[in-house]
Scaffold this motif. Structure first.
Motif, PDB file in Angstrom:
ATOM      1  N   ASN A  24      -2.293  -3.565   3.884  1.00  0.00           N
ATOM      2  CA  ASN A  24      -2.118  -3.830   5.280  1.00  0.00           C
ATOM      3  C   ASN A  24      -2.117  -2.936   6.301  1.00  0.00           C
ATOM      4  O   ASN A  24      -2.080  -2.719   7.271  1.00  0.00           O
ATOM      5  N   ILE A  41      -0.563  -0.119   6.875  1.00  0.00           N
ATOM      6  CA  ILE A  41       0.581   0.408   7.683  1.00  0.00           C
ATOM      7  C   ILE A  41       1.983   0.616   6.669  1.00  0.00           C
ATOM      8  O   ILE A  41       2.203  -0.391   5.867  1.00  0.00           O
ATOM      9  N   GLN A  42       2.283   1.888   6.562  1.00  0.00           N
ATOM     10  CA  GLN A  42       3.694   2.113   5.763  1.00  0.00           C
ATOM     11  C   GLN A  42       4.608   2.381   6.791  1.00  0.00           C
ATOM     12  O   GLN A  42       4.644   2.237   8.112  1.00  0.00           O
ATOM     13  N   ASP A  60      -1.042  -5.642  -1.384  1.00  0.00           N
ATOM     14  CA  ASP A  60      -1.003  -6.173   0.163  1.00  0.00           C
ATOM     15  C   ASP A  60      -1.549  -5.063   0.906  1.00  0.00           C
ATOM     16  O   ASP A  60      -0.469  -4.245   1.312  1.00  0.00           O
ATOM     17  N   LYS A 115      -0.839  -6.454   8.922  1.00  0.00           N
ATOM     18  CA  LYS A 115       0.430  -6.443   8.985  1.00  0.00           C
ATOM     19  C   LYS A 115       1.062  -7.580  10.216  1.00  0.00           C
ATOM     20  O   LYS A 115       0.543  -7.286  11.501  1.00  0.00           O
ATOM     21  N   ASP A 122       0.773  -1.019  -0.113  1.00  0.00           N
ATOM     22  CA  ASP A 122       0.033  -0.069  -0.071  1.00  0.00           C
ATOM     23  C   ASP A 122       0.775   1.244   0.128  1.00  0.00           C
ATOM     24  O   ASP A 122       0.666   2.072  -0.716  1.00  0.00           O
ATOM     25  N   GLY A 123       2.022   1.144   0.685  1.00  0.00           N
ATOM     26  CA  GLY A 123       2.797   2.368   0.751  1.00  0.00           C
ATOM     27  C   GLY A 123       3.280   2.833  -0.714  1.00  0.00           C
ATOM     28  O   GLY A 123       3.567   3.915  -0.756  1.00  0.00           O
TER      29      GLY A 123
HETATM   30 MG    MG Z   1       1.952  -1.502   4.070  1.00  0.00          MG
END
Ligand code: MG
Lengths: 277, 310
Positions: A183, A185-186, A181, A245, A153-154
């Motif tokens: 999740n 969170i980056q 993916d 994550k 995602d980041g």
């Molecule tokens: Mg991520």
């Protein structure tokens, strides 16, 4: 070649495959005092479904022209990819012990020196354009092979990723399957805090993609979505996989620090017990 | 140069069905014949150079030879990391072709002046770099890279450049003598070679013996041949429409650096300019301002000659 499941083999069910590669990745990251275990665990089930059910790749003929291509664009999540390739038989499982060690080809970001790896990645935003090129070439040759590209995602912050997202539907690349993916969170916080992607699925739809949204830890869901291409509309397919994550290890789940930390010996033992190793 | 490139590329593409061409929405009135003849091997990627380089890599890694084309800094500096990680690291058979070397896009201003590109690209591993001086050399370079199977960078000027020198291009990897002369040898790279020829002629009228040699292939740099063509010289001059940093001058200077007996080497190129320097006017005006006009070249050489003990 059949368009659905790979013809294979002696590989286990996705769930068992995922269990094995989670265990390998935890051990590798611990032994190397490496990072990125959180993003490895979030994509374990995606890799498990890809390698046991979807990808037509042959460890004994890794460069077969008609193979499906898999491009890992989130090249930092390398331990679990190497684990998956070893479990498939691209190289001996024992070699995973050399991860990040002096002289090893198993580097901390994905290297195409490793059997079964198509391209080296690590700087984000590079994978999707390369996958697009592979999809164009495969279509031109009428080989019927498909190209899968797994993004974080980041890295959907990267402009080059969006250049690719804009391009693929315009050219009707029906043999291209992006997977995110997601999740949430980056590197430095949650996606929502750092740079919000929502409404994420709508953005892909607006750009002209066929969107599948699934629970990225549900093997059945994943297999259905990843088998979707080519869709009747001729659009490229993106599977937005909602993931957690650190999935599978309670004290790592949804915790930013496991983007960086390696588990201690005690934490490794606890983590392996949780994933069932 | 552009015309010579497109003609040679079309020729190569009709002989080799694996040659593709991608452009970054640049090439109006240039690529239409190619697009018509080979529609399945031509893509206007749009204005997205990072994507273009990635796509070219993906196609190349599937066994093709992919040319990508845009203006000066766009297919090079804009996407330098894609060139490094995707093209060079994988040894992908991608040919980056940039039009508008140096001040060729004169009046268009700073963004369109490609004056660091050759050095920056040449620094990357495994890529070959060509800066031909005239249409003949462009043809030879295009033919060569079309079959080299290696990452390549082809630096073109624009349109209407004359052919220089009398001899044919035998090997584009070797320095090409445009004008015989032993005592002073001007090594050039790219279409600025025409200034060197005029300067050499005028210096000859003043009694000097001046040769001009174009070095189209900047990488791999043929140091042995450069030593050969300068071995009787008492003064070596490099002339490039490019930054003095990392280009022809650097390569020639490095060639002689370890040698106890060597001729003085004078580098004529573009000095680093201060931020905000205004760039306008014709190519001639810009070359003049940078010290690359024929008069400036002659003045610079004569200044060196005056240092000699008489
Ligand atoms: Mg991520």
């Amino acid at each position: 070649m059949s368009n659905t499941n790979r013809p294979d083999t002696n590989l286990p069910e996705p769930k068992e495959f995922a269990r094995r590669i989670r265990a390998h990745a935890l051990q590798m990251v611990h032994a190397a005092n490496a990072s990125h275990i959180g993003g490895c665990l979030s994509m374990a089930d995606i890799l498990a479904v890809l390698y046991t059910r979807i990808l037509r790749v042959d460890p004994n003929n890794a460069r077969a022209p008609g193979r499906d291509r898999f491009v890992l664009s989130k090249g930092h999540a390398t331990a679990i990819l190497y684990a998956a390739l070893a479990e498939c038989g691209f190289f001996p499982v024992d070699e995973l012990k050399t991860y990040c060690k002096d002289g090893s080809i198993l580097t901390g970001h994905v290297s195409h020196a490793v059997p079964g790896v198509e391209v080296s990645t690590g700087s984000l935003g590079h994978g999707l354009p390369i996958a697009i090129g592979m999809a164009i070439a495969a279509r031109a040759e009428g080989r019927g092979s498909r190209v899968f590209c797994l993004l974080s995602d980041g890295e959907c912050d990267e402009g080059s990723t969006w250049e690719g997202i804009l391009f693929a539907p315009h050219h009707g690349l029906a043999n291209l399957c992006a997977i995110v993916d997601f999740n949430k969170i980056q590197s430095f916080g949650s996606v929502a805090e750092v740079l919000n992607l929502e409404p994420f699925a709508d953005k892909w739809r607006a750009f002209g993609w066929h969107v599948e949204e699934v629970d990225g830890h549900d093997g059945t869901d994943l297999e259905r979505a990843l088998s979707a291409a080519p869709v009747a509309s001729g659009r490229p397919v993106v599977t937005i996989a909602h993931t957690v994550k650190g999935k599978g290890v309670s004290f790592m789940e949804n915790r930013l620090e496991w983007h960086y930390r390696a588990p201690s010996a005690e934490q490794l033992a606890a983590a392996l017990a949780e994933v069932g190793a | 140069m552009r015309t010579a490139f497109v003609e040679s590329l079309s020729q190569a593409a009709s002989e080799n069905p694996d040659i593709w061409l991608l452009c970054g929405d640049v090439g109006f009135s240039v690529f239409e014949p190619f697009a018509t003849k080979f529609p399945e091997r031509y893509i206007n990627v749009g204005i997205a150079e990072q994507n273009m380089v990635g796509i070219a890599t993906g196609i190349a890694l599937s066994g093709k030879t992919v040319f990508i084309y845009s203006i000066g800094n766009f297919p090079t500096l804009r996407c330098i990391e894609q060139v490094r990680n995707d093209v060079c690291h994988h040894g992908a058979d991608v040919k980056i072709v940039a039009v508008g070397a140096g001040y060729a896009y004169s009046t268009q201003g700073y963004t369109h002046h490609a004056i660091e590109d050759a050095a920056i690209v040449a620094m990357l591993p495994g890529i070959e770099v060509f800066a031909p001086c005239d249409p003949q050399e462009v043809r030879a370079a295009t033919r060569l890279i079309a079959s080299s199977r290696k990452p390549s960078y082809l630096r073109l000027s624009r349109v209407g450049e004359p052919n220089l020198g009398s001899g044919a291009v035998t090997d584009i990897r070797k320095p090409r003598v445009l004008r015989d002369g032993r005592d002073i040898v001007i090594l050039t790279s790219g279409s600025i070679a025409s200034q060197a020829l005029v300067a050499a002629e005028m210096l000859e009228k003043r009694g000097e013996d001046v040769g001009v040699v174009n070095i189209s292939c900047l990488k791999p740099f043929d140091a042995t041949s450069v030593r050969d063509v300068t071995h009787r010289a008492t003064l070596v001059v490099t002339l490039e429409e490019h930054s003095l940093c990392g280009g022809l001058f650097s390569k020639v200077a490095t060639t002689f650096a370890g040698e106890a007996r060597r001729p003085p080497i004078v580098g004529i190129g573009i000095e680093e300019q201060e931020s905000g320097t205004s760039y306008g006017g014709s190519r001639e005006a810009l070359l003049d301002a940078a010290g690359l006009s024929v008069d400036a070249i002659i003045a610079r050489i004569e200044r060196e000659l005056r240092k000699r003990p008489r």
